[in-house]
Motif scaffolding. Structure first.
Motif, short mmCIF file in Angstrom:
data_model
loop_
_atom_site.label_atom_id
_atom_site.label_comp_id
_atom_site.label_asym_id
_atom_site.label_seq_id
_atom_site.Cartn_x
_atom_site.Cartn_y
_atom_site.Cartn_z
N ILE A 198 24.72 31.40 11.26
CA ILE A 198 26.14 31.26 11.58
C ILE A 198 26.79 30.22 10.68
CG2 ILE A 198 27.77 30.58 13.38
CD1 ILE A 198 25.77 31.59 15.45
N GLY A 199 26.09 29.11 10.42
CA GLY A 199 26.64 28.06 9.57
C GLY A 199 26.89 28.54 8.15
N GLY A 200 25.94 29.27 7.59
CA GLY A 200 26.12 29.78 6.24
C GLY A 200 27.26 30.79 6.15
N THR A 201 27.37 31.63 7.18
CA THR A 201 28.44 32.64 7.19
C THR A 201 29.81 31.99 7.31
OG1 THR A 201 26.94 34.24 8.25
CG2 THR A 201 29.31 34.69 8.37
N LYS A 244 10.99 27.48 36.20
CA LYS A 244 11.56 28.77 35.81
C LYS A 244 13.01 28.62 35.35
CE LYS A 244 12.58 31.57 39.16
NZ LYS A 244 12.40 32.52 40.28
N TYR A 245 13.80 27.89 36.12
CA TYR A 245 15.22 27.78 35.79
C TYR A 245 15.47 26.86 34.59
CZ TYR A 245 16.65 30.53 39.79
OH TYR A 245 16.86 31.56 40.67
N LEU A 246 14.67 25.82 34.46
CA LEU A 246 14.79 24.98 33.26
C LEU A 246 14.44 25.78 32.01
CD1 LEU A 246 13.29 21.58 34.47
CD2 LEU A 246 15.62 21.98 33.67
N ALA A 247 13.43 26.66 32.14
CA ALA A 247 13.06 27.50 31.00
C ALA A 247 14.20 28.44 30.61
CB ALA A 247 11.80 28.30 31.32
N ILE A 248 14.90 28.97 31.62
CA ILE A 248 16.03 29.86 31.34
C ILE A 248 17.13 29.10 30.60
CG2 ILE A 248 17.91 31.18 32.41
CD1 ILE A 248 15.92 31.90 34.66
N VAL A 249 17.45 27.90 31.10
CA VAL A 249 18.50 27.10 30.46
C VAL A 249 18.10 26.70 29.04
CG1 VAL A 249 19.75 24.91 30.58
CG2 VAL A 249 19.44 26.27 32.64
N GLN A 250 16.85 26.23 28.88
CA GLN A 250 16.41 25.77 27.57
C GLN A 250 16.25 26.92 26.58
OE1 GLN A 250 16.39 22.70 26.75
NE2 GLN A 250 16.75 21.91 28.80
N ALA A 251 16.03 28.13 27.08
CA ALA A 251 15.90 29.28 26.18
C ALA A 251 17.18 29.52 25.39
CB ALA A 251 15.54 30.53 26.97
N TRP A 252 18.31 29.22 26.01
CA TRP A 252 19.58 29.34 25.29
C TRP A 252 19.60 28.43 24.07
CZ3 TRP A 252 24.42 31.69 27.11
CH2 TRP A 252 24.25 32.47 28.25
N GLY A 303 16.97 27.50 22.36
CA GLY A 303 16.09 28.08 21.36
C GLY A 303 16.78 29.17 20.56
N VAL A 304 17.55 29.99 21.26
CA VAL A 304 18.32 31.04 20.57
C VAL A 304 19.33 30.40 19.59
CG1 VAL A 304 19.99 32.91 20.88
CG2 VAL A 304 18.03 32.70 22.42
N ALA A 305 20.00 29.35 20.05
CA ALA A 305 20.99 28.67 19.20
C ALA A 305 20.34 28.06 17.97
CB ALA A 305 21.70 27.58 20.01
N ALA A 306 19.16 27.46 18.13
CA ALA A 306 18.47 26.86 16.99
C ALA A 306 18.13 27.91 15.94
CB ALA A 306 17.21 26.15 17.47
N MET A 325 24.59 28.17 36.59
CA MET A 325 23.47 28.33 35.67
C MET A 325 23.96 28.88 34.33
SD MET A 325 20.91 27.13 37.28
CE MET A 325 19.73 27.50 36.00
N LEU A 326 24.94 29.78 34.39
CA LEU A 326 25.51 30.29 33.15
C LEU A 326 26.19 29.18 32.36
CD1 LEU A 326 26.24 32.66 31.29
CD2 LEU A 326 28.27 33.04 32.72
N SER A 327 26.90 28.31 33.06
CA SER A 327 27.56 27.19 32.40
C SER A 327 26.54 26.26 31.76
CB SER A 327 28.42 26.41 33.40
OG SER A 327 29.46 27.21 33.88
N LEU A 328 25.45 25.96 32.47
CA LEU A 328 24.42 25.09 31.92
C LEU A 328 23.79 25.73 30.69
CD1 LEU A 328 22.61 23.87 35.18
CD2 LEU A 328 24.38 22.70 33.86
N GLY A 329 23.57 27.04 30.75
CA GLY A 329 23.01 27.74 29.59
C GLY A 329 23.94 27.68 28.39
N LEU A 330 25.23 27.87 28.61
CA LEU A 330 26.20 27.78 27.51
C LEU A 330 26.23 26.38 26.90
CD1 LEU A 330 29.25 29.85 28.83
CD2 LEU A 330 27.82 30.38 26.85
N LEU A 331 26.12 25.37 27.76
CA LEU A 331 26.11 23.99 27.25
C LEU A 331 24.85 23.73 26.43
CD1 LEU A 331 27.43 22.07 30.38
CD2 LEU A 331 28.64 22.45 28.21
N GLY A 332 23.72 24.21 26.91
CA GLY A 332 22.49 24.07 26.13
C GLY A 332 22.58 24.81 24.81
N PHE A 333 23.22 25.98 24.82
CA PHE A 333 23.37 26.78 23.61
C PHE A 333 24.22 26.05 22.57
CE2 PHE A 333 25.82 29.79 21.08
CZ PHE A 333 24.84 30.63 20.58
#
Length: 216
Positions: A141-144, A122-130, A132-135, A1-9
């Motif tokens: 980050i890009g400007g910096t 629940k778990y899809l929401a956790i993965v997709q939340a990553w 949202g944070v990235a967006a 799940m952590l790997s999926l979250g990182l990929l989504g991020f």
């Protein structure tokens, strides 16, 4: 799940991290006439291939298509970061986009394979939340990074993507879908129609009002 979250991020981050740096990139390597495509070729490539990767997952199982998508994303990031010509940057962004498109659809498929139906929301929401944070973080980050070294806008993807790549190759054992289809069962005609129609629609939306008038 952590790997999926990182990929989504990291996949979502790559959509929003690039636009703030475009003026710096164009000033450095040129390509003002290709300005609009540096960002949008990624979206175009990632949108068109998603159904195809879903079918690959039903032929080869989940591990190998996902590892292949991550590898494409890593290779594309390296090509884009090392680009010294606009055309090379566009090639890298396109390879990135294909890898990200496969990742988008496969992280959802794998997540649904890993958990019971009642827990999928629940778990899809956790993965997709990553994502949202990235967006939200992408423009900052890009400007910096653009003020320091714009190449790291793309290079940053490599170490972050390498972690889930290793985890998927070494540990993931989700064989759901394997052999439910054969390569001959791949929906060739509909994939050709979908990829070509998605490409032409997005091409019109991207070029309309910029390179060509909307009445063209």
């Amino acid at each position: 799940m952590l790997s999926l979250g990182l990929l989504g991020f990291i996949s979502a981050l790559d959509v929003t991290i690039t636009p703030p740096a475009l003026p710096t990139i164009v000033q450095d390597i040129g390509g003002s006439t290709l300005y609009i495509w540096i960002a949008n070729v990624f979206v175009l490539a990632s949108s068109a291939v998603q159904p195809l990767f879903g079918q690959f997952a039903n032929i080869f199982g989940r591990r190998y298509p996902l590892a292949f998508a991550i590898a494409l994303f890593i290779v594309g990031s390296g090509l884009a970061g090392a680009a010294h010509l606009p055309v090379l940057l566009l090639v890298g962004r396109r390879v990135q986009g294909v890898g990200a498109g496969g990742t988008y659809v496969l992280i959802d498929i794998v997540c649904c394979d890993l958990v019971p139906l009642r827990d999928r929301g629940k778990y899809l929401a956790i993965v997709q939340a990553w994502g949202g944070v990235a967006a939200a973080l992408g423009p900052l980050i890009g400007g910096t990074l653009a003020e320091q070294n714009w190449c790291w806008i793309f290079y940053i993807n490599i170490p972050i993507s390498a972690l889930p790549f290793i985890a998927v190759v070494a540990f993931m054992d989700v064989e759901t879908g394997r052999n439910t289809m054969k390569i001959r069962d791949l929906d060739y005609l509909d994939n050709i129609i979908f990829i070509s129609s998605t490409t032409t629609v997005l091409f019109g939306l991207i070029m309309g009002g910029i390179e060509f008038p909307w009445s063209s």
